[in-house]
Motif scaffolding. Sequence first.
Motif, short mmCIF file in Angstrom:
data_model
loop_
_atom_site.label_atom_id
_atom_site.label_comp_id
_atom_site.label_asym_id
_atom_site.label_seq_id
_atom_site.Cartn_x
_atom_site.Cartn_y
_atom_site.Cartn_z
N LYS A 178 0.82 -1.22 -0.03
CA LYS A 178 0.01 -0.06 0.03
C LYS A 178 0.62 1.22 -0.02
CE LYS A 178 -4.05 -2.03 2.42
NZ LYS A 178 -4.82 -2.07 3.60
N GLU A 179 1.61 1.43 0.77
CA GLU A 179 2.74 2.36 0.70
C GLU A 179 3.69 2.82 -0.41
OE1 GLU A 179 4.51 -1.07 2.76
OE2 GLU A 179 2.61 -0.12 3.20
N VAL A 180 3.79 1.92 -1.24
CA VAL A 180 4.41 2.04 -2.53
C VAL A 180 3.78 2.37 -3.77
CG1 VAL A 180 6.11 0.81 -4.27
CG2 VAL A 180 6.19 0.01 -1.56
N PRO A 181 4.12 3.83 -4.25
CA PRO A 181 3.28 4.10 -5.39
C PRO A 181 3.56 3.30 -6.52
CG PRO A 181 5.09 5.48 -4.98
CD PRO A 181 5.11 4.53 -3.72
N PRO A 182 2.43 3.23 -7.40
CA PRO A 182 2.60 2.35 -8.64
C PRO A 182 3.68 3.14 -9.74
CG PRO A 182 0.48 3.28 -8.62
CD PRO A 182 1.20 3.72 -7.29
N VAL A 183 4.42 2.03 -10.35
CA VAL A 183 5.30 2.73 -11.37
C VAL A 183 4.76 2.28 -12.68
CG1 VAL A 183 7.22 2.80 -9.77
CG2 VAL A 183 6.91 0.78 -10.89
N LEU A 184 4.09 0.84 -12.72
CA LEU A 184 3.70 0.67 -14.28
C LEU A 184 2.27 1.20 -14.42
CD1 LEU A 184 4.52 -3.27 -13.85
CD2 LEU A 184 5.87 -1.47 -15.11
N GLN A 185 2.25 1.61 -15.77
CA GLN A 185 0.75 2.07 -16.18
C GLN A 185 0.25 1.11 -17.19
OE1 GLN A 185 1.09 6.02 -17.81
NE2 GLN A 185 -1.08 5.97 -17.82
N SER A 186 -0.77 0.69 -16.97
CA SER A 186 -1.35 -0.10 -17.96
C SER A 186 -2.16 0.40 -19.04
CB SER A 186 -2.73 -0.76 -16.84
OG SER A 186 -3.35 -1.68 -17.89
N TRP A 187 -2.16 -0.30 -20.26
CA TRP A 187 -3.08 0.18 -21.41
C TRP A 187 -4.32 0.30 -21.09
CZ3 TRP A 187 -6.58 -2.95 -22.78
CH2 TRP A 187 -6.62 -4.36 -22.35
N GLU A 188 -4.99 -0.26 -19.97
CA GLU A 188 -6.48 -0.22 -19.83
C GLU A 188 -6.88 1.01 -19.61
OE1 GLU A 188 -6.72 -3.00 -16.78
OE2 GLU A 188 -6.61 -4.83 -18.18
#
Length: 116
Positions: A99-109
């Motif tokens: 939870k405390e780690v921000p996302p780094v991957l961005q989905s094509w969705e």
Amino acid sequence: MKETFLDIVKELGPNIALSELVYRFVFVWTEDYECERYLIEDSIPKEAQYFWVNKFKGKKTKGNLYKFERSKTGWMLAEKSPALTYESFKRIRRGPAFKEVPPVLQSWEHLWPDYH
């Protein structure tokens, strides 16, 4: 030109890439176990550490799951295991692992939210 998942599969497993049973989506993991789904034709994000390519079972072939890993010299085929089913793919949790780690991957969705 950026490298795509399909480029890596063609290079390391040409027979895999030629199969019509290869799932159109790949699952990508980062070092901190964030997971996201991408199209096999997408460019590989720089944060990707691993990705999985699934070849479903056919009438005359058994299916396999191919696990690719980024190394210091490029990508390598790290493991081969029995194929996952569509139901198995639905159970894979996507997004950040913590939870405390921000996302780094961005989905094509975000581009095609209605595409499944």
